[in-house]
Design an enzyme around this catalytic site. Sequence first.
Site, short mmCIF file in Angstrom:
data_model
loop_
_atom_site.label_atom_id
_atom_site.label_comp_id
_atom_site.label_asym_id
_atom_site.label_seq_id
_atom_site.Cartn_x
_atom_site.Cartn_y
_atom_site.Cartn_z
N GLU A 160 18.07 69.42 29.34
CA GLU A 160 17.70 70.57 30.10
C GLU A 160 16.35 70.24 30.73
OE1 GLU A 160 19.09 73.83 30.49
OE2 GLU A 160 20.73 72.88 29.39
N GLU B 216 11.95 74.47 36.69
CA GLU B 216 13.45 74.25 37.68
C GLU B 216 13.15 73.47 38.89
OE1 GLU B 216 17.25 76.47 39.51
OE2 GLU B 216 15.96 77.22 38.15
N ASN C 275 16.10 87.84 31.12
CA ASN C 275 15.85 87.10 29.87
C ASN C 275 14.38 86.92 29.52
OD1 ASN C 275 18.46 86.05 29.12
ND2 ASN C 275 18.83 84.93 31.01
#
Length: 367
Positions: A219, A228, A266
């Site tokens: 990841e 990201e 989330n």
Amino acid sequence: MSRVRALAMLAAMAVVSGVVAFFNMMPASAAACAPAWQSTAVYTGGMTASRNGHNYLAKWWTQNEAPPGTSGVWQDQGSCGGSTPTNPPVQTGTAGACSFPAWVQGHNYVTGDIVKFTDGKFYIAEHDNPGYSPVISTWYWDPYSCGSSPTTAPPPTSSGGAFVVSEAQFNQMFPGRNSFYTYSGLVAALSAYPAFARTGSDEARKQEAAAFLANVNHETGGLVYIVEQNTANYPAYCDASQSYGCPAGQAAYYGRGPIQLSWNFNYKAAGDALGIDLLHNPNLVQTDAAVAWKTALWYWNTQSGPGTMTPHNAMANGAGFGETIRSINGSLECNGRNPAQVQSRVAAYQRFVGILGVGVGPGSLSC
């Protein structure tokens, strides 16, 4: 890095559950409060402590998690009154000190459940099972010494409570890691989910740690990236239909941390579980290493994503590394959708178990 998990993770967001399911127990009588909970005391399964006018029962080893906690270790025994001793609790070591339920054939048990068998002895579930006999199915059950452990007893690991991955091994796994991803930050985060890498045999514990770190490796590009990299995606992670909206801003809930936590729902769910307001302060995941690691452990231990089980349960119950991939990004990678991405995760897992000196374990490596 996986970024699009909206449908599966939205479905999982509504309920944040502990790794180990609650089991039925008789409530404690409304008598005097048990000894007051202390952050420095070690509590083992069957021990009680009081806090804010309630008695709580520890279901497994814990330390420094104030009742009622977030991991599921504490079971509320109801209101209590009277004087509250301040000394740490000490169990007598007799079976009468325990109040675990009787084993029931055919009842579904989950890892960590403790029962009293017909032979009068106690057993703890090492793996989920549909009510197998503890004296026959010994792979699923281990004898449990009820009430005999002193308050200074270590958690159930061969390393006396330390993480099964040493700092030297961690550095070997991630030689080019970003300095943000500290080993100390990871170790500090472990207390939030004490069942992680502490369930089953020494080999199984190391395999779970390797599986978690292998997925994290994929990841984050080897623990290099904190956030990201595709900034064009940032505004997409705001689900304005949620009642709480996106108070930190439309583009504030992009992927961050070891498992690239994304979406406002989330951040809300993880923050609620961890007792941290991540909905209003999402940047904590990219500025506080312990918080970043905790969000990854939150997902690993409580969320099934597009899979059918949490990654923790996949490893603890022998489903295999492939099921952890399915739970993290299966909708984009599994069933032939992106075999190269799957192989990247598998290769990291194989390398990490090699560093830890164990095999790859049962179940499928791929998904």
